[in-house]
Design a protein around this motif. Sequence first.
Motif, mmCIF file in Angstrom:
data_model
loop_
_atom_site.group_PDB
_atom_site.id
_atom_site.type_symbol
_atom_site.label_atom_id
_atom_site.label_comp_id
_atom_site.label_asym_id
_atom_site.label_seq_id
_atom_site.Cartn_x
_atom_site.Cartn_y
_atom_site.Cartn_z
ATOM 1 N N THR A 6 -133.513 -86.641 38.825
ATOM 2 C CA THR A 6 -132.720 -86.417 37.616
ATOM 3 C C THR A 6 -132.476 -84.915 37.462
ATOM 4 O O THR A 6 -133.216 -84.103 38.017
ATOM 5 C CB THR A 6 -133.457 -86.911 36.349
ATOM 6 O OG1 THR A 6 -134.681 -86.192 36.197
ATOM 7 C CG2 THR A 6 -133.721 -88.400 36.401
ATOM 8 N N ILE A 7 -131.452 -84.595 36.709
ATOM 9 C CA ILE A 7 -131.194 -83.204 36.335
ATOM 10 C C ILE A 7 -130.886 -83.195 34.845
ATOM 11 O O ILE A 7 -129.997 -83.912 34.382
ATOM 12 C CB ILE A 7 -130.020 -82.587 37.112
ATOM 13 C CG1 ILE A 7 -130.318 -82.592 38.614
ATOM 14 C CG2 ILE A 7 -129.744 -81.158 36.617
ATOM 15 C CD1 ILE A 7 -129.162 -82.116 39.476
ATOM 16 N N SER A 8 -131.630 -82.382 34.116
ATOM 17 C CA SER A 8 -131.425 -82.252 32.671
ATOM 18 C C SER A 8 -130.807 -80.891 32.370
ATOM 19 O O SER A 8 -130.744 -80.022 33.245
ATOM 20 C CB SER A 8 -132.756 -82.387 31.938
ATOM 21 O OG SER A 8 -133.574 -81.260 32.225
ATOM 22 N N GLU A 9 -130.412 -80.723 31.115
ATOM 23 C CA GLU A 9 -129.912 -79.408 30.699
ATOM 24 C C GLU A 9 -130.973 -78.334 30.935
ATOM 25 O O GLU A 9 -130.663 -77.220 31.327
ATOM 26 C CB GLU A 9 -129.513 -79.429 29.226
ATOM 27 C CG GLU A 9 -128.215 -80.118 28.967
ATOM 28 C CD GLU A 9 -127.841 -80.112 27.495
ATOM 29 O OE1 GLU A 9 -128.718 -79.893 26.628
ATOM 30 O OE2 GLU A 9 -126.653 -80.334 27.206
ATOM 31 N N GLY A 10 -132.231 -78.688 30.712
ATOM 32 C CA GLY A 10 -133.326 -77.740 30.933
ATOM 33 C C GLY A 10 -133.413 -77.300 32.390
ATOM 34 O O GLY A 10 -133.642 -76.124 32.686
ATOM 35 N N ASP A 11 -133.220 -78.248 33.313
ATOM 36 C CA ASP A 11 -133.234 -77.908 34.743
ATOM 37 C C ASP A 11 -132.112 -76.933 35.071
ATOM 38 O O ASP A 11 -132.292 -75.996 35.854
ATOM 39 C CB ASP A 11 -133.072 -79.170 35.599
ATOM 40 C CG ASP A 11 -134.218 -80.149 35.437
ATOM 41 O OD1 ASP A 11 -135.379 -79.704 35.325
ATOM 42 O OD2 ASP A 11 -133.940 -81.365 35.417
ATOM 43 N N ILE A 12 -130.963 -77.148 34.446
ATOM 44 C CA ILE A 12 -129.823 -76.259 34.690
ATOM 45 C C ILE A 12 -130.095 -74.867 34.124
ATOM 46 O O ILE A 12 -129.843 -73.861 34.790
ATOM 47 C CB ILE A 12 -128.527 -76.861 34.108
ATOM 48 C CG1 ILE A 12 -128.137 -78.076 34.948
ATOM 49 C CG2 ILE A 12 -127.404 -75.836 34.076
ATOM 50 C CD1 ILE A 12 -127.023 -78.898 34.397
ATOM 51 N N LEU A 13 -130.635 -74.808 32.914
ATOM 52 C CA LEU A 13 -130.961 -73.509 32.320
ATOM 53 C C LEU A 13 -131.962 -72.745 33.187
ATOM 54 O O LEU A 13 -131.803 -71.543 33.422
ATOM 55 C CB LEU A 13 -131.513 -73.679 30.910
ATOM 56 C CG LEU A 13 -130.504 -74.118 29.855
ATOM 57 C CD1 LEU A 13 -131.208 -74.431 28.547
ATOM 58 C CD2 LEU A 13 -129.443 -73.060 29.649
ATOM 59 N N ARG A 14 -132.982 -73.438 33.682
ATOM 60 C CA ARG A 14 -133.951 -72.785 34.563
ATOM 61 C C ARG A 14 -133.284 -72.267 35.836
ATOM 62 O O ARG A 14 -133.592 -71.180 36.317
ATOM 63 C CB ARG A 14 -135.098 -73.741 34.906
ATOM 64 C CG ARG A 14 -136.114 -73.867 33.785
ATOM 65 C CD ARG A 14 -137.306 -74.725 34.188
ATOM 66 N NE ARG A 14 -136.966 -76.148 34.272
ATOM 67 C CZ ARG A 14 -136.852 -76.950 33.217
ATOM 68 N NH1 ARG A 14 -137.043 -76.489 32.003
ATOM 69 N NH2 ARG A 14 -136.549 -78.213 33.378
ATOM 70 N N SER A 15 -132.344 -73.044 36.385
ATOM 71 C CA SER A 15 -131.660 -72.606 37.613
ATOM 72 C C SER A 15 -130.802 -71.374 37.358
ATOM 73 O O SER A 15 -130.707 -70.490 38.209
ATOM 74 C CB SER A 15 -130.827 -73.741 38.208
ATOM 75 O OG SER A 15 -129.658 -73.982 37.465
ATOM 76 N N VAL A 16 -130.188 -71.294 36.183
ATOM 77 C CA VAL A 16 -129.386 -70.116 35.828
ATOM 78 C C VAL A 16 -130.303 -68.895 35.690
ATOM 79 O O VAL A 16 -129.993 -67.816 36.189
ATOM 80 C CB VAL A 16 -128.577 -70.363 34.529
ATOM 81 C CG1 VAL A 16 -127.972 -69.080 33.999
ATOM 82 C CG2 VAL A 16 -127.494 -71.413 34.772
ATOM 83 N N LEU A 17 -131.435 -69.067 35.028
ATOM 84 C CA LEU A 17 -132.389 -67.961 34.879
ATOM 85 C C LEU A 17 -132.924 -67.490 36.234
ATOM 86 O O LEU A 17 -133.239 -66.320 36.408
ATOM 87 C CB LEU A 17 -133.549 -68.365 33.973
ATOM 88 C CG LEU A 17 -133.206 -68.494 32.495
ATOM 89 C CD1 LEU A 17 -134.395 -69.061 31.724
ATOM 90 C CD2 LEU A 17 -132.782 -67.156 31.911
ATOM 91 N N GLN A 18 -133.009 -68.429 37.188
ATOM 92 C CA GLN A 18 -133.460 -68.085 38.537
ATOM 93 C C GLN A 18 -132.315 -67.563 39.410
ATOM 94 O O GLN A 18 -132.495 -67.329 40.593
ATOM 95 C CB GLN A 18 -134.102 -69.303 39.205
ATOM 96 C CG GLN A 18 -135.359 -69.764 38.536
ATOM 97 C CD GLN A 18 -135.819 -71.127 39.045
ATOM 98 O OE1 GLN A 18 -135.167 -71.776 39.854
ATOM 99 N NE2 GLN A 18 -136.959 -71.577 38.541
ATOM 100 N N LYS A 19 -131.143 -67.425 38.775
ATOM 101 C CA LYS A 19 -129.944 -66.909 39.432
ATOM 102 C C LYS A 19 -129.502 -67.754 40.629
ATOM 103 O O LYS A 19 -129.025 -67.238 41.642
ATOM 104 C CB LYS A 19 -130.140 -65.451 39.838
ATOM 105 C CG LYS A 19 -130.458 -64.556 38.638
ATOM 106 C CD LYS A 19 -130.369 -63.107 38.960
ATOM 107 C CE LYS A 19 -130.814 -62.201 37.858
ATOM 108 N NZ LYS A 19 -130.357 -62.387 36.559
ATOM 109 N N LYS A 20 -129.653 -69.061 40.503
ATOM 110 C CA LYS A 20 -129.157 -69.977 41.542
ATOM 111 C C LYS A 20 -127.636 -69.968 41.510
ATOM 112 O O LYS A 20 -127.015 -69.850 40.463
ATOM 113 C CB LYS A 20 -129.650 -71.398 41.298
ATOM 114 C CG LYS A 20 -131.138 -71.549 41.353
ATOM 115 C CD LYS A 20 -131.548 -72.360 42.532
ATOM 116 C CE LYS A 20 -133.037 -72.637 42.418
ATOM 117 N NZ LYS A 20 -133.722 -72.627 43.631
#
Length: 111
Positions: free
Chosen positions: A40-54
């Motif tokens: 699954t992918i949640s909004e939280g997973d996306i926010l973490r990926s943005v913070l990790q500069k993915k």
Amino acid sequence: MYKNFVVDEGQTIDFVIKKILFNSKRTVLVKSKNNKIIGTISEGDILRSVLQKKNLNSPASKIMNKSFKYLTGKIDKENAKKIFVKNNVNILPILSKDFKLIKIITLKDLF
């Protein structure tokens, strides 16, 4: 039937963001090439990926949660309610024994 809730593992994070915005449940399921639900992918997973500069062009499989909650077989409403509350999930997939999607339920479906 559930096309707004399912993405292919190779689709981009950018695509996943659009799906989540469209389905309004803050989560999508990720399926493999052989149509098994693998995460699954949640909004939280996306926010973490943005913070990790993915890179937003990275595949969904790079940020998916592989340890997701699901049910198999007949829906036990009380058990499903407990999963929703305890794990703070927005959707709960009902999967076959070989992880193929049968149905998606929301907390609203249980009342």
